[in-house]
Design an enzyme around this catalytic site. Structure first.
Site, short mmCIF file in Angstrom:
data_model
loop_
_atom_site.label_atom_id
_atom_site.label_comp_id
_atom_site.label_asym_id
_atom_site.label_seq_id
_atom_site.Cartn_x
_atom_site.Cartn_y
_atom_site.Cartn_z
N SER A 152 5.61 -10.77 12.08
CA SER A 152 5.58 -9.76 13.14
C SER A 152 5.49 -10.40 14.52
O SER A 152 5.83 -9.77 15.51
CB SER A 152 4.35 -8.87 12.98
N HIS A 173 13.04 -9.53 10.42
CA HIS A 173 11.85 -8.69 10.64
C HIS A 173 12.15 -7.26 10.23
O HIS A 173 12.87 -6.53 10.91
CB HIS A 173 11.43 -8.77 12.12
N GLU A 185 15.28 -6.71 12.59
CA GLU A 185 15.52 -7.63 13.69
C GLU A 185 15.92 -8.99 13.08
O GLU A 185 15.17 -9.56 12.30
CB GLU A 185 14.27 -7.78 14.56
N ASN A 223 8.05 -5.28 18.64
CA ASN A 223 6.61 -5.52 18.78
C ASN A 223 6.20 -5.92 20.20
O ASN A 223 5.05 -5.74 20.59
CB ASN A 223 6.12 -6.55 17.77
C1 LIG Z 1 -1.26 -3.54 17.81
C2 LIG Z 1 -0.19 -4.22 16.97
C3 LIG Z 1 0.71 -3.32 16.19
C4 LIG Z 1 2.01 -3.93 15.76
C5 LIG Z 1 2.28 -3.82 14.32
C6 LIG Z 1 3.57 -4.45 13.96
C7 LIG Z 1 3.96 -4.30 12.54
C8 LIG Z 1 5.36 -4.71 12.22
O1 LIG Z 1 5.69 -5.99 12.62
C9 LIG Z 1 6.43 -3.77 12.68
C10 LIG Z 1 6.37 -2.42 12.01
O2 LIG Z 1 6.69 -2.21 10.85
S1 LIG Z 1 5.81 -1.23 13.05
C11 LIG Z 1 5.78 0.21 12.04
C12 LIG Z 1 7.10 0.88 12.03
N1 LIG Z 1 6.99 2.09 11.24
C13 LIG Z 1 6.79 3.29 11.78
O3 LIG Z 1 6.72 3.43 12.98
C14 LIG Z 1 6.66 4.39 10.78
C15 LIG Z 1 6.40 5.68 11.43
N2 LIG Z 1 6.32 6.75 10.43
C16 LIG Z 1 7.42 7.34 9.88
O4 LIG Z 1 8.55 7.01 10.22
C17 LIG Z 1 7.14 8.42 8.88
O5 LIG Z 1 5.84 8.88 9.08
C18 LIG Z 1 7.33 7.99 7.39
C19 LIG Z 1 8.82 7.67 7.14
C20 LIG Z 1 6.51 6.78 7.04
C21 LIG Z 1 6.90 9.10 6.47
O6 LIG Z 1 7.54 10.27 6.82
P1 LIG Z 1 6.76 11.64 7.03
O7 LIG Z 1 7.79 12.65 7.32
O8 LIG Z 1 5.67 11.41 8.03
O9 LIG Z 1 6.02 11.90 5.67
P2 LIG Z 1 6.61 12.26 4.22
O10 LIG Z 1 7.01 13.71 4.19
O11 LIG Z 1 5.58 11.77 3.28
O12 LIG Z 1 7.90 11.37 4.07
C22 LIG Z 1 9.20 11.71 4.53
C23 LIG Z 1 10.23 11.16 3.58
O13 LIG Z 1 10.12 9.76 3.51
C24 LIG Z 1 9.96 9.37 2.14
N3 LIG Z 1 9.14 8.19 2.07
C25 LIG Z 1 8.08 7.88 2.84
N4 LIG Z 1 7.58 6.70 2.50
C26 LIG Z 1 8.36 6.21 1.51
C27 LIG Z 1 8.35 5.02 0.76
N5 LIG Z 1 7.44 4.06 0.96
N6 LIG Z 1 9.29 4.85 -0.17
C28 LIG Z 1 10.21 5.79 -0.41
N7 LIG Z 1 10.27 6.95 0.29
C29 LIG Z 1 9.35 7.15 1.22
C30 LIG Z 1 9.34 10.56 1.46
O14 LIG Z 1 9.57 10.59 0.09
C31 LIG Z 1 10.00 11.71 2.19
O15 LIG Z 1 11.28 12.00 1.64
P3 LIG Z 1 11.89 13.47 1.74
O16 LIG Z 1 13.03 13.40 0.79
O17 LIG Z 1 12.29 13.64 3.17
O18 LIG Z 1 10.80 14.41 1.30
N1 LIG Z 2 2.38 -4.41 7.58
C1 LIG Z 2 3.41 -4.18 8.36
O1 LIG Z 2 3.61 -3.05 8.83
C2 LIG Z 2 4.36 -5.28 8.70
C3 LIG Z 2 5.61 -4.95 9.24
C4 LIG Z 2 6.53 -5.98 9.53
C5 LIG Z 2 6.19 -7.30 9.28
N2 LIG Z 2 4.96 -7.59 8.74
C6 LIG Z 2 4.66 -8.99 8.43
O2 LIG Z 2 4.94 -9.19 7.05
C7 LIG Z 2 4.02 -10.15 6.52
C8 LIG Z 2 3.28 -9.53 5.33
O3 LIG Z 2 2.61 -8.38 5.76
P1 LIG Z 2 2.08 -7.29 4.72
O4 LIG Z 2 1.66 -6.14 5.53
O5 LIG Z 2 3.06 -7.11 3.62
O6 LIG Z 2 0.79 -8.03 4.15
P2 LIG Z 2 -0.01 -7.73 2.80
O7 LIG Z 2 -1.40 -8.19 3.03
O8 LIG Z 2 0.24 -6.35 2.32
O9 LIG Z 2 0.71 -8.71 1.72
C9 LIG Z 2 0.71 -10.11 1.81
C10 LIG Z 2 0.89 -10.63 0.39
O10 LIG Z 2 1.14 -12.04 0.45
C11 LIG Z 2 0.41 -12.65 -0.61
N3 LIG Z 2 0.24 -14.05 -0.24
C12 LIG Z 2 -0.56 -14.55 0.74
N4 LIG Z 2 -0.41 -15.88 0.79
C13 LIG Z 2 0.50 -16.22 -0.17
C14 LIG Z 2 1.09 -17.43 -0.61
N5 LIG Z 2 0.76 -18.59 -0.03
N6 LIG Z 2 1.99 -17.40 -1.62
C15 LIG Z 2 2.32 -16.24 -2.22
N7 LIG Z 2 1.82 -15.05 -1.83
C16 LIG Z 2 0.92 -15.05 -0.83
C17 LIG Z 2 -0.86 -11.86 -0.73
O11 LIG Z 2 -1.46 -12.03 -1.99
C18 LIG Z 2 -0.36 -10.43 -0.48
O12 LIG Z 2 0.01 -9.80 -1.68
C19 LIG Z 2 3.14 -10.61 7.67
O13 LIG Z 2 3.73 -11.74 8.25
C20 LIG Z 2 3.24 -9.41 8.63
O14 LIG Z 2 2.99 -9.77 9.97
C21 LIG Z 2 4.04 -6.62 8.44
#
Ligand SMILES: CCCCCCC[C@H](O)CC(=O)SCCNC(=O)CCNC(=O)[C@H](O)C(C)(C)COP(=O)([O-])OP(=O)([O-])OC[C@H]1O[C@@H](n2cnc3c(N)ncnc32)[C@H](O)[C@@H]1OP(=O)([O-])[O-]
Ligand SMILES: NC(=O)c1ccc[n+]([C@@H]2O[C@H](COP(=O)([O-])OP(=O)(O)OC[C@H]3O[C@@H](n4cnc5c(N)ncnc54)[C@H](O)[C@@H]3O)[C@@H](O)[C@H]2O)c1
Length: 318
Positions: A152, A173, A185, A223
């Protein structure tokens, strides 16, 4: 950490493959994919790759984690087929069975990469651990194998520097939940070859995703914009200027986001958010965007990591 005991055989096989392979590696057509880390992201990537006909090997540290990952993939596939095969549940069952057959699991990463065209790491967000993994697998994988990270926030070039193949390293990504989120990405460092970038772009398209090209800069595109927003939501709450519930409602109904920042934080994992912000603060200690949050630190210290541990900002049922 790794099962080195069976790596000798894998290493031997690899040396034979290497001695026969061309020294110039062109565009790689990706068929065999090894995914290291079967957590929420690795399992999601495995599901999507297997659903699109790739042969997938999923690697994690224990059989229990892998069992949980396979159960999660099956559950998610059920949600997918409910919509895709709503008129024909039998075909839906067949589809699930075929996809599950495309995924094998192992706790031995050395053996897993010997026939791999692409390795995607989705392990913990820690540079040293990712570098150790890439350095180790570099010695085991065939010459043509591309190494990609799902990080991330960490520089891909630092991971690539642990290998002898920086031209065949890049970022992939994905976004959470992987089966639903359309974007990937595709990150190129200054050493990534055009052939590697092209192979990665073609792979993401084969998964049915939409790729965007990114430079290896902190947070890539999404991000870089999302982290400051999420951290500011936390600080707004810590200043007592809004409850987490109200902030979530406000961003959903006022800005059209599908989840509010606290719901999304729990969904992503609070440990991952802490890893990201701690890492960026180390690099830019004076940047107020990455200032620490006492509340985030407290929850992580208490093991309240969000949805995956059933409690974070909110509580969840199993
Ligand atoms: C401070 C630092 C923070 C940074 C973090 C960075 C992390 C990372 O690097 C980047 C990211 O990922 S950032 C994160 C980026 N992510 C976001 O921003 C996510 C934002 N959230 C969303 O886009 C929506 O809330 C969801 C799509 C998760 C759920 O949708 P909803 O409407 O709220 O709820 P619903 O009604 O339950 O589900 C709707 C439909 O989706 C289906 N389904 C769901 N999960 C499923 C799965 N695992 N499998 C299969 N299907 C799945 C479900 O079956 C349903 O189908 P239907 O046939 O239409 O009934
Ligand atoms: N959580 C998110 O929304 C998200 C979205 C995009 C990218 N990412 C990135 O993806 C990566 C994984 O995130 P996550 O949320 O799936 O974490 P997670 O904690 O759900 O899963 C990580 C997994 O890696 C395994 N693991 C750790 N070290 C290991 C090793 N040396 N060999 C084999 N397996 C090992 C752990 O047992 C665990 O099952 C991180 O780099 C995170 O920044 C996370």
């Amino acid at each position: 950490m790794f099962r080195l005991f069976s790596s000798n055989m894998a290493f031997f096989t690899h040396q034979i493959q290497r001695s026969f392979s061309s020294s110039v590696v062109r565009n790689v057509v990706i068929k065999n994919v090894t995914i290291i880390g079967g957590g929420q992201m690795g399992a999601g990537i495995a599901q999507v790759a297997a659903s699109t006909g790739h042969s997938v090997t999923l690697v994690d540290m224990t059989d229990d984690i892998l069992k949980k990952a396979m159960k999660g993939i099956q559950g998610s596939l059920r949600r997918v087929v409910k919509k895709k095969f709503s008129d024909d549940p039998e075909s839906g069952d067949d589809f699930i069975q075929k996809v599950m057959q495309n995924v094998s699991t192992t706790t031995n990463p050395a053996a897993a990469v010997t026939t791999s065209d692409l390795v995607v790491e989705a392990i913990v967000e820690n540079m040293k651990i990712k570098q150790d993994l890439f350095g180790f697998l570099d010695k085991m994988a065939p010459e043509h194998t591309i190494f990609a990270s799902n990080t991330s926030s960490l520089p891909i070039s630092d991971m690539a520097s642990a290998t002898s193949r920086p031209d065949r390293c890049g970022g992939l990504h994905f976004f959470n939940p992987v089966p639903m989120m359309k974007l990937v990405e595709v990150v190129a460092t200054s050493s990534t070859s055009p052939e590697t970038s092209e192979s990665l772009l073609n792979f993401t398209k084969a998964l049915g995703k939409t790729p965007v090209c990114c430079k290896d800069t902190p947070g890539f595109i999404v991000n870089r914009l999302l982290v400051p927003y999420m951290m500011e939501a936390l600080r707004l709450h810590e200043r007592g200027h809004g409850s987490k519930e109200d902030i979530d409602i406000a961003m959903k109904l006022g800005a059209g986001y599908p989840m509010g920042p606290f719901e999304l934080s729990d969904y992503v994992g609070l440990d991952t958010i802490k890893f990201i912000t701690d890492g960026w603060r180390e690099k830019e200690p004076d940047n107020p965007l990455f200032a620490p949050s006492d509340l985030l630190n407290k929850l992580v210290a208490e093991g309240k990591l969000g949805k995956k541990s059933l409690e974070g900002f909110y509580k969840y049922n199993k």
